[in-house]
Design a protein around this motif. Structure first.
Motif, mmCIF file in Angstrom:
data_model
loop_
_atom_site.group_PDB
_atom_site.id
_atom_site.type_symbol
_atom_site.label_atom_id
_atom_site.label_comp_id
_atom_site.label_asym_id
_atom_site.label_seq_id
_atom_site.Cartn_x
_atom_site.Cartn_y
_atom_site.Cartn_z
ATOM 1 N N GLN A 142 -122.465 60.065 108.797
ATOM 2 C CA GLN A 142 -123.029 59.731 107.487
ATOM 3 C C GLN A 142 -123.338 60.986 106.682
ATOM 4 O O GLN A 142 -123.030 61.066 105.484
ATOM 5 C CB GLN A 142 -124.294 58.899 107.677
ATOM 6 N N GLN B 255 -120.157 62.710 105.442
ATOM 7 C CA GLN B 255 -119.590 61.954 104.318
ATOM 8 C C GLN B 255 -120.361 62.228 103.035
ATOM 9 O O GLN B 255 -119.773 62.369 101.952
ATOM 10 C CB GLN B 255 -119.608 60.467 104.645
ATOM 11 N N ARG C 227 -119.341 65.658 101.759
ATOM 12 C CA ARG C 227 -117.995 65.614 101.190
ATOM 13 C C ARG C 227 -118.008 64.952 99.815
ATOM 14 O O ARG C 227 -117.248 65.340 98.920
ATOM 15 C CB ARG C 227 -117.065 64.838 102.120
ATOM 16 N N GLU D 274 -119.539 67.610 111.062
ATOM 17 C CA GLU D 274 -118.227 67.297 111.610
ATOM 18 C C GLU D 274 -118.102 67.827 113.041
ATOM 19 O O GLU D 274 -117.575 67.142 113.930
ATOM 20 C CB GLU D 274 -117.133 67.918 110.731
#
Length: 284
Positions: free
Chosen positions: A31, A34, A37, A235
């Protein structure tokens, strides 16, 4: 249930609980990655807008001979280093320190990330300023503002010295790599003026305008580096947790097999004991 079976059952439950923790950590990391990003396109657009404005402002900052006015920069400077905030993020915090360690002694180091700061301390490396990466992506602009304040405090004392940044970047299929870029001084030729060649209308002196736009551009680049580091850490944590989950699954299978074999052995032992008892009674 025998003591041995009870012990195996406890181990299975412990592994199951560990698996739940690993899955939760992996979900949180996914989460957060994301979220980071999702911020990057807007941050990059912000930096590109500031860069185009700098290019246009250069039309106002040329001397009669046409040369762009640029400051002189001595051969010394600072280094903004982004690393990991927490553990379970793979080996990239150590890789980052390995890559930058030769330069840390000769630079004014602004170090971001508690985990990488701890590694630097263990190696006897000094950081002049430290900060933690936020736990959520929406805290990244605040971190960037704090870094900018610390950077300008340093520049106020040291004068116009070069500044570089180093930070991790996650690339699908390749993992984490360390990127090192120059932040200051700006390479003004890299910001070409508008094709029209018409200077913008402004009420500010050219030097002040370029200085203000440079501050915006620097803030955007620091935001971008912070977001990249935040995403890379999460990541890497996702990858570490995926490997841990695979190992946990293997442990659970091994323990389940051990439980079945142990149960079978105990049943066999009970059958043998009952058969022996029946034989003794038959003889007597």
């Amino acid at each position: 249930m025998s003591d041995r079976l009870a012990g195996i059952a406890r181990r299975i439950e412990t592994v199951r609980q560990l698996g739940a923790v690993v899955n939760a950590i992996r979900g949180i990391a996914a989460q957060r990655a994301q979220q980071a990003r999702a911020l990057l396109p807007a941050i990059r657009s912000y930096a590109e807008t500031a860069g185009r404005a700098i290019g246009q402002a250069q039309l106002l900052a040329r001397d009669p001979s046409g040369a762009t006015l640029r400051p002189g920069w001595p051969d010394k400077g600072g280094l903004i280093l982004f690393g990991a905030e927490q553990g379970f993020a793979g080996a990239f915090p150590e890789q980052l320190i390995d890559a930058i360690e030769p330069d840390m002694a000769s630079h004014h180091v602004l170090l971001i990330g508690s985990r990488v700061a701890s590694i630097a301390t263990e190696r006897g490396l000094r950081a002049d300023w430290t900060a933690s990466l936020p736990s959520k992506a929406d805290g990244l602009p605040g971190l960037a503002a704090a870094i900018v304040d610390a950077l300008y405090d340093y520049l106020g004392d040291a004068g116009p010295v070069p500044i570089a940044m180093a930070y991790p970047v996650w690339t699908p299929g390749h993992g984490t790599g360390i990127v090192r870029v120059s932040l200051l001084p700006l390479d003004l030729p890299a910001f070409p003026p508008a094709r029209s060649g018409i200077p913008p209308l402004t009420n500010l002196p050219p030097a002040q305008l370029i200085g203000d736009l440079t501050a915006e551009y620097v803030f955007a680049r620091i935001c971008e580096a912070a977001a990249e580091a935040f995403a890379a850490e999460n990541e890497a944590r996702m990858r570490t947790m995926a490997a841990a989950r695979t190992h946990i699954a293997s442990q659970r299978e091994a323990l389940a097999l051990e439980e079945r074999l142990t149960r079978q052995d105990e049943i066999t032992a009970e059958v043998v004991e009952l058969a022996a008892g029946a034989r003794i009674r038959a003889i007597s």
